[in-house]
Write an enzyme that holds these catalytic residues in place. Structure first.
Site, PDB file in Angstrom:
ATOM      1  N   CYS A  69       0.829  -1.220   0.000  1.00 28.18           N
ATOM      2  CA  CYS A  69       0.000   0.000   0.000  1.00 28.18           C
ATOM      3  C   CYS A  69       0.857   1.261   0.000  1.00 28.18           C
ATOM      4  O   CYS A  69       1.609   1.513   0.944  1.00 28.18           O
ATOM      5  CB  CYS A  69      -0.925  -0.079   1.220  1.00 28.18           C
ATOM      6  SG  CYS A  69      -1.570   1.486   1.804  1.00 28.18           S
ATOM      7  N   CYS A  72       0.234   3.834   2.776  1.00 33.20           N
ATOM      8  CA  CYS A  72       0.740   3.299   4.051  1.00 33.20           C
ATOM      9  C   CYS A  72       2.226   3.607   4.198  1.00 33.20           C
ATOM     10  O   CYS A  72       2.703   3.936   5.285  1.00 33.20           O
ATOM     11  CB  CYS A  72       0.556   1.786   4.131  1.00 33.20           C
ATOM     12  SG  CYS A  72      -1.155   1.246   4.104  1.00 33.20           S
TER      13      CYS A  72
END
Ligand SMILES: [Zn+2]
Length: 144
Positions: A69, A72
């Site tokens: 991600c 993230c």
């Protein structure tokens, strides 16, 4: 107030008294090696997180992320900086949602990064998406 710190040598959970830190370090009660007080957020498993939430006297702040991600990855250093700044006031952990699929189910997580805050063993906040340091700090302060 006691803080929980996880030994990065033997993974033991230590309950430490915040004002007893010596030069930024605590001694692990199990292996006697030094634990850096600002070493969080500690990576945890799903089961371990439940245990830590039940033991903690401070608000527990968790970054739910995954390696694939992009947001993230951007959020990780922000979370780390806030964790170092507020280390005396909350316990900070991070959990990989890929290797801990139960976490998403249990807390109904549909998007990551997700910031979870627990107080007195209860989930009090789930905030999806990356925040900047100011936003994250303000959010945590609401629960202190
Ligand atoms: Zn240890």
């Amino acid at each position: 107030m006691k803080k929980l710190v996880i030994c990065n040598h033997c993974e033991a959970i230590n309950r430490i008294t915040i004002n007893k830190s010596e030069n930024g370090y605590f001694e692990c009660g199990k292996c006697k090696k030094k634990i850096e007080e600002k070493a969080g957020p500690w990576p945890v498993t799903d089961q371990r997180l439940e245990k830590l939430i039940s033991l903690s006297e401070l608000p527990v702040v968790v970054d739910v992320y995954a390696d694939w991600c992009g947001p993230c990855k951007m959020y990780a250093p922000i979370f780390k900086n806030v964790s170092a700044r507020l280390w005396e006031k909350a316990d900070f952990y991070k959990i990989d949602s890929e290797s801990n699929p139960n976490i998403s189910h249990r807390y109904n997580i549909r998007g990551i990064p997700m910031t979870l805050i627990f107080k007195n063993g209860q989930l009090v906040c789930s905030q999806s998406g990356a925040m900047d340091e100011v936003q994250l700090e303000r959010l945590i302060q609401k629960y202190m």
